[in-house]
Motif scaffolding. Structure first.
Motif, PDB file in Angstrom:
ATOM      1  N   SER A  18       0.633  -1.100  -0.136  1.00  0.00           N
ATOM      2  CA  SER A  18       0.068  -0.024   0.175  1.00  0.00           C
ATOM      3  C   SER A  18       1.060   1.287  -0.063  1.00  0.00           C
ATOM      4  O   SER A  18       0.460   2.167  -0.722  1.00  0.00           O
ATOM      5  CB  SER A  18      -0.884   0.062   1.159  1.00  0.00           C
ATOM      6  N   ALA A  19       1.956   1.176   0.767  1.00  0.00           N
ATOM      7  CA  ALA A  19       2.656   2.360   0.875  1.00  0.00           C
ATOM      8  C   ALA A  19       3.443   2.649  -0.505  1.00  0.00           C
ATOM      9  O   ALA A  19       3.756   3.681  -1.074  1.00  0.00           O
ATOM     10  CB  ALA A  19       3.752   2.312   2.052  1.00  0.00           C
ATOM     11  N   ALA A  20       3.804   1.626  -1.020  1.00  0.00           N
ATOM     12  CA  ALA A  20       4.499   1.701  -2.268  1.00  0.00           C
ATOM     13  C   ALA A  20       3.811   2.294  -3.484  1.00  0.00           C
ATOM     14  O   ALA A  20       3.975   3.131  -4.274  1.00  0.00           O
ATOM     15  CB  ALA A  20       5.194   0.233  -2.808  1.00  0.00           C
ATOM     16  N   GLN A  21       2.437   1.839  -3.397  1.00  0.00           N
ATOM     17  CA  GLN A  21       1.476   2.109  -4.303  1.00  0.00           C
ATOM     18  C   GLN A  21       1.110   3.713  -4.097  1.00  0.00           C
ATOM     19  O   GLN A  21       0.860   4.531  -4.890  1.00  0.00           O
ATOM     20  CB  GLN A  21       0.211   1.370  -4.091  1.00  0.00           C
ATOM     21  N   ALA A  22       0.885   4.187  -2.748  1.00  0.00           N
ATOM     22  CA  ALA A  22       0.869   5.553  -2.426  1.00  0.00           C
ATOM     23  C   ALA A  22       1.950   6.298  -3.004  1.00  0.00           C
ATOM     24  O   ALA A  22       2.058   7.579  -3.516  1.00  0.00           O
ATOM     25  CB  ALA A  22       0.671   5.648  -0.797  1.00  0.00           C
ATOM     26  N   LEU A  23       3.094   5.930  -2.852  1.00  0.00           N
ATOM     27  CA  LEU A  23       4.314   6.508  -3.239  1.00  0.00           C
ATOM     28  C   LEU A  23       4.248   6.744  -4.849  1.00  0.00           C
ATOM     29  O   LEU A  23       4.514   7.943  -5.377  1.00  0.00           O
ATOM     30  CB  LEU A  23       5.489   5.965  -2.918  1.00  0.00           C
ATOM     31  N   ILE A  24       4.019   5.868  -5.593  1.00  0.00           N
ATOM     32  CA  ILE A  24       3.820   5.650  -6.870  1.00  0.00           C
ATOM     33  C   ILE A  24       2.774   6.832  -7.221  1.00  0.00           C
ATOM     34  O   ILE A  24       3.040   7.628  -8.155  1.00  0.00           O
ATOM     35  CB  ILE A  24       3.538   4.329  -7.603  1.00  0.00           C
ATOM     36  N   ASP A  25       1.559   6.677  -6.634  1.00  0.00           N
ATOM     37  CA  ASP A  25       0.585   7.627  -6.939  1.00  0.00           C
ATOM     38  C   ASP A  25       0.939   9.118  -6.683  1.00  0.00           C
ATOM     39  O   ASP A  25       0.714   9.993  -7.407  1.00  0.00           O
ATOM     40  CB  ASP A  25      -0.782   7.297  -6.140  1.00  0.00           C
ATOM     41  N   PHE A  26       1.655   9.264  -5.616  1.00  0.00           N
ATOM     42  CA  PHE A  26       2.150  10.669  -5.185  1.00  0.00           C
ATOM     43  C   PHE A  26       3.081  10.971  -6.184  1.00  0.00           C
ATOM     44  O   PHE A  26       2.971  12.271  -6.742  1.00  0.00           O
ATOM     45  CB  PHE A  26       2.776  10.692  -3.841  1.00  0.00           C
ATOM     46  N   VAL A  27       4.050  10.451  -6.829  1.00  0.00           N
ATOM     47  CA  VAL A  27       5.036  10.838  -7.667  1.00  0.00           C
ATOM     48  C   VAL A  27       4.108  11.223  -9.107  1.00  0.00           C
ATOM     49  O   VAL A  27       4.584  12.145  -9.602  1.00  0.00           O
ATOM     50  CB  VAL A  27       6.050   9.902  -8.026  1.00  0.00           C
ATOM     51  N   GLN A  28       3.208  10.242  -9.291  1.00  0.00           N
ATOM     52  CA  GLN A  28       2.612  10.538 -10.656  1.00  0.00           C
ATOM     53  C   GLN A  28       1.795  11.826 -10.457  1.00  0.00           C
ATOM     54  O   GLN A  28       1.610  12.527 -11.749  1.00  0.00           O
ATOM     55  CB  GLN A  28       1.654   9.322 -10.851  1.00  0.00           C
ATOM     56  N   ARG A  29       1.448  12.164  -9.525  1.00  0.00           N
ATOM     57  CA  ARG A  29       0.200  13.386  -9.245  1.00  0.00           C
ATOM     58  C   ARG A  29       1.056  14.731  -9.098  1.00  0.00           C
ATOM     59  O   ARG A  29       0.747  15.666  -9.715  1.00  0.00           O
ATOM     60  CB  ARG A  29      -0.329  13.238  -7.764  1.00  0.00           C
ATOM     61  N   CYS A  30       2.530  14.526  -8.793  1.00  0.00           N
ATOM     62  CA  CYS A  30       3.272  15.899  -8.614  1.00  0.00           C
ATOM     63  C   CYS A  30       3.383  16.365 -10.202  1.00  0.00           C
ATOM     64  O   CYS A  30       3.563  15.571 -11.120  1.00  0.00           O
ATOM     65  CB  CYS A  30       4.637  15.519  -8.094  1.00  0.00           C
ATOM     66  N   ASP A  31       3.667  17.756 -10.136  1.00  0.00           N
ATOM     67  CA  ASP A  31       3.930  18.285 -11.393  1.00  0.00           C
ATOM     68  C   ASP A  31       5.400  17.945 -11.665  1.00  0.00           C
ATOM     69  O   ASP A  31       6.435  18.280 -10.780  1.00  0.00           O
ATOM     70  CB  ASP A  31       3.488  19.740 -11.401  1.00  0.00           C
ATOM     71  N   LEU A  32       6.024  17.780 -12.781  1.00  0.00           N
ATOM     72  CA  LEU A  32       7.414  17.323 -13.073  1.00  0.00           C
ATOM     73  C   LEU A  32       8.363  18.612 -12.715  1.00  0.00           C
ATOM     74  O   LEU A  32       9.204  18.715 -11.933  1.00  0.00           O
ATOM     75  CB  LEU A  32       7.682  17.095 -14.482  1.00  0.00           C
ATOM     76  N   VAL A  33       7.554  19.725 -13.264  1.00  0.00           N
ATOM     77  CA  VAL A  33       8.630  20.806 -12.916  1.00  0.00           C
ATOM     78  C   VAL A  33       8.856  21.367 -11.533  1.00  0.00           C
ATOM     79  O   VAL A  33       9.952  21.616 -10.929  1.00  0.00           O
ATOM     80  CB  VAL A  33       8.128  22.168 -13.816  1.00  0.00           C
ATOM     81  N   ASP A  34       7.611  21.407 -10.990  1.00  0.00           N
ATOM     82  CA  ASP A  34       7.550  21.527  -9.607  1.00  0.00           C
ATOM     83  C   ASP A  34       8.504  20.539  -8.731  1.00  0.00           C
ATOM     84  O   ASP A  34       9.187  21.092  -7.705  1.00  0.00           O
ATOM     85  CB  ASP A  34       6.066  21.762  -8.671  1.00  0.00           C
ATOM     86  N   LEU A  35       8.283  19.401  -8.893  1.00  0.00           N
ATOM     87  CA  LEU A  35       9.012  18.294  -8.084  1.00  0.00           C
ATOM     88  C   LEU A  35      10.399  18.476  -8.326  1.00  0.00           C
ATOM     89  O   LEU A  35      11.191  18.531  -7.219  1.00  0.00           O
ATOM     90  CB  LEU A  35       8.590  16.902  -8.597  1.00  0.00           C
ATOM     91  N   ILE A  36      10.876  18.510  -9.477  1.00  0.00           N
ATOM     92  CA  ILE A  36      12.409  18.782  -9.839  1.00  0.00           C
ATOM     93  C   ILE A  36      12.813  20.094  -9.076  1.00  0.00           C
ATOM     94  O   ILE A  36      13.854  20.030  -8.586  1.00  0.00           O
ATOM     95  CB  ILE A  36      12.672  18.780 -11.446  1.00  0.00           C
ATOM     96  N   GLY A  37      11.999  21.046  -9.131  1.00  0.00           N
ATOM     97  CA  GLY A  37      12.418  22.244  -8.612  1.00  0.00           C
ATOM     98  C   GLY A  37      12.832  22.181  -7.036  1.00  0.00           C
ATOM     99  O   GLY A  37      13.829  22.664  -6.378  1.00  0.00           O
ATOM    100  N   LYS A  42       9.454   9.995 -14.921  1.00  0.00           N
ATOM    101  CA  LYS A  42       8.601  10.153 -14.378  1.00  0.00           C
ATOM    102  C   LYS A  42       7.063   9.916 -15.078  1.00  0.00           C
ATOM    103  O   LYS A  42       5.922   9.090 -14.331  1.00  0.00           O
ATOM    104  CB  LYS A  42       8.347  11.522 -13.821  1.00  0.00           C
ATOM    105  N   GLN A  43       7.039  10.382 -16.201  1.00  0.00           N
ATOM    106  CA  GLN A  43       5.927  10.147 -17.165  1.00  0.00           C
ATOM    107  C   GLN A  43       5.624   8.647 -17.329  1.00  0.00           C
ATOM    108  O   GLN A  43       4.335   8.149 -17.471  1.00  0.00           O
ATOM    109  CB  GLN A  43       5.876  11.155 -18.251  1.00  0.00           C
ATOM    110  N   ASN A  44       6.851   8.034 -18.056  1.00  0.00           N
ATOM    111  CA  ASN A  44       6.709   6.806 -18.530  1.00  0.00           C
ATOM    112  C   ASN A  44       6.821   5.492 -17.608  1.00  0.00           C
ATOM    113  O   ASN A  44       6.404   4.659 -18.210  1.00  0.00           O
ATOM    114  CB  ASN A  44       7.740   6.755 -19.818  1.00  0.00           C
ATOM    115  N   PHE A  45       7.589   5.599 -16.610  1.00  0.00           N
ATOM    116  CA  PHE A  45       7.856   4.554 -15.731  1.00  0.00           C
ATOM    117  C   PHE A  45       7.604   4.911 -14.079  1.00  0.00           C
ATOM    118  O   PHE A  45       8.377   5.417 -13.370  1.00  0.00           O
ATOM    119  CB  PHE A  45       9.339   4.399 -15.946  1.00  0.00           C
ATOM    120  N   PRO A  46       6.293   5.013 -13.859  1.00  0.00           N
ATOM    121  CA  PRO A  46       6.041   5.648 -12.686  1.00  0.00           C
ATOM    122  C   PRO A  46       6.477   4.697 -11.428  1.00  0.00           C
ATOM    123  O   PRO A  46       6.995   5.309 -10.494  1.00  0.00           O
ATOM    124  CB  PRO A  46       4.401   5.555 -12.598  1.00  0.00           C
ATOM    125  N   LYS A  47       6.584   3.480 -11.613  1.00  0.00           N
ATOM    126  CA  LYS A  47       7.275   2.528 -10.526  1.00  0.00           C
ATOM    127  C   LYS A  47       8.828   2.862 -10.197  1.00  0.00           C
ATOM    128  O   LYS A  47       9.272   2.997  -9.171  1.00  0.00           O
ATOM    129  CB  LYS A  47       7.051   1.231 -10.835  1.00  0.00           C
TER     130      LYS A  47
END
Lengths: 307, 185
Positions: free
Chosen positions: A17-36, A276-281
């Protein structure tokens, strides 16, 4: 068709569950903001060693904390980039190579935020992340293969003995700390003006184990870096996936013995950008890599040498 | 995500601007490493762990040379001098060692204790005799008064260590000697 009910242990279910939550979190984040944010974090924890950059980084963090949207400003990154550029120019021949990579990344973020359209912002990050990962690994592999002191295993073997930062790692692979200690004392005879070795030559009390370890490290490191660089050149899904797995392997295994944490961090940022976009895991595993790099700074060397 | 050819403008050049700079800097680093002994670990290439030419493989012996030509080694350095020395070893050109020499010239130096015999050592590091030479241990003794002139030459020998893993022999070579006249300091 009836499904066989499988009862997993509760800890495994929680981990999944935690792993899936992390995957979902990373997918939801905006790339530019996350990298910033990850880059700003690097500004604070792996800064350029100069008072100007320390102050600039601290002010940038303060600004971000009171006004988070500042991180989307080109001016925000311009000031950081300018401070870093000044430090690198002033000290160019003493600055580690990976600090140059950090400098380039700061400017890339500045240019990224000069572009108003999010697709263009993502494009600039993606293109440059791929370029620099290819450049870093292919240039590094090329310099390694071109170096006689690298190919012979001299570099790794000598540094296993002479660089005290590797003494704990050497102990973990079965080289007693008394070996590098004896070698360092022998080498000190070269440096002393009060001793003159005959023919300027000394035998170093090394071990076969160090020799073998050095050869393995030599070819493992060069081959891995060459593979990562080449896999990223093709821009195919399969080769990108392989490259990410190898890059993560590189990050997890290299930065425990080699305390160049900033380098690992910037490589993880670039890898996450691409994944980030193509390989969420895989992107989620990069987030774990950041945590691992932080933990690698634990004083494990002292603990190992104390046992 | 691709930018379509029709939408290229000056901002599209931003995409490749930094890679171009990176390639130029890396090319410069490779040139300086090849021809001016810049360590591959610094300067903007990607040569970390690519060769045995970090400060661990480089060192200096620094001597004050008096008017009679007698050389005495400087063995103790202040923290600033040691830092300048390590930086100079990254890029061992005359200009960088001049900075070290000037930092040394700002201090007074005195001999500590008696002269020491220079020992001759064999391949195993065992002392087997002396070279016949005896040297003082020279250490810093405060900042020199302004206006007081430095009277001696300074010689900085730049040495490089190589290691043959097959024979387990380390060999050191004098790469260059830099001589600085009193008026330069």
């Amino acid at each position: 068709m009836s499904e066989v009910a499988r009862e997993w242990p509760s800890w495994l279910n929680r981990t999944k569950s935690a792993a899936q939550a992390l995957i979902d979190f990373v997918q939801r984040c905006d790339l530019v903001d996350l990298i910033g944010v990850l880059t700003l974090f690097m500004v604070l924890i792996f800064p350029f060693p100069h008072w100007l950059f320390y102050i600039t980084g601290d002010l940038a963090l303060l600004l971000f904390l009171v006004y988070p949207r500042a991180i989307r400003s080109a001016l925000f990154w311009f000031v950081l980039s300018l401070a870093a550029t000044f430090v690198v120019i002033v000290d160019w021949h003493a600055v580690d190579n990976h600090k140059y990579l950090f400098l380039y990344w700061l400017w890339i973020l500045c240019f990224c935020h000069l572009l108003a359209e999010p697709p263009r912002q993502r494009h600039i990050l993606l293109v440059n992340a791929r370029f620099f990962l290819c450049f870093v690994f292919l240039a590094s592999a090329a310099q390694k293969f071109a170096s006689p002191t690298y190919r012979s295993g001299e570099m790794f073997e000598y540094y296993l003995y002479a660089d005290s930062r590797f003494t704990a790692f050497a102990k973990l692979i079965g080289i007693d700390p008394s070996v590098p200690d004896a070698v360092q004392k022998r080498i000190a005879l070269f440096r002393s003006p009060y001793s003159k070795p005959i023919d300027n030559e000394l035998e170093l009390p090394g071990t076969d184990r160090a020799r073998v370890a050095a050869l393995i490290l030599t070819w493992w490191d060069a081959a891995l870096q060459l593979l990562i660089g080449m896999m990223l050149l093709f821009r195919l899904r399969a080769t990108d996936q392989a490259a990410h797995v190898l890059l993560l392997l590189f990050i997890f295994t290299t930065y425990l013995p080699a305390p160049v944490f900033g380098f690992g961090w910037i490589l993880a940022i670039m890898g996450l950008t691409l994944a980030k976009q193509n390989f969420p895991k895989i992107a989620a595993v990069y987030m774990i890599a950041f945590v691992a790099i932080i933990f690698y700074q634990l004083p494990w060397r002292e603990w190992v040498l104390a046992t | 995500m691709r930018i379509s050819p029709g939408s290229y403008d000056w901002r599209s050049a931003l995409v490749i601007c930094i890679p171009v700079v990176a390639l130029l800097v890396a090319g410069r680093q490779v040139y300086l490493s090849r021809y001016h002994d810049l360590t591959t670990w610094k300067g903007g290439g990607m040569g970390m762990f690519a060769g045995a030419d970090l400060w661990l493989n480089r060192y200096t012996k620094i001597f004050i040379v008096d008017s009679s030509g007698q050389r005495q080694p400087i063995s103790d350095f202040t923290a600033d001098q040691a830092d300048l020395l390590r930086r100079a070893l990254n890029y061992p050109i005359r200009q960088n060692f001049l900075i070290v020499a000037r930092a040394i010239g700002k201090h007074d130096w005195i001999p500590r204790g008696e002269r020491r015999q220079v020992s001759l050592v064999d391949f195993n590091g065992k002392k087997i005799g002396t070279t016949g030479e005896s040297l003082y241990w020279i250490a810093p003794f405060g900042i020199r008064a302004p206006g007081e002139k430095w009277k001696w030459k300074l010689e900085i020998e730049y040495w490089k260590v190589s290691y043959n893993p097959l024979t387990r022999r380390a060999h050191t070579t004098l790469a260059e000697t830099f001589v600085f006249k009193p008026e330069e300091l």
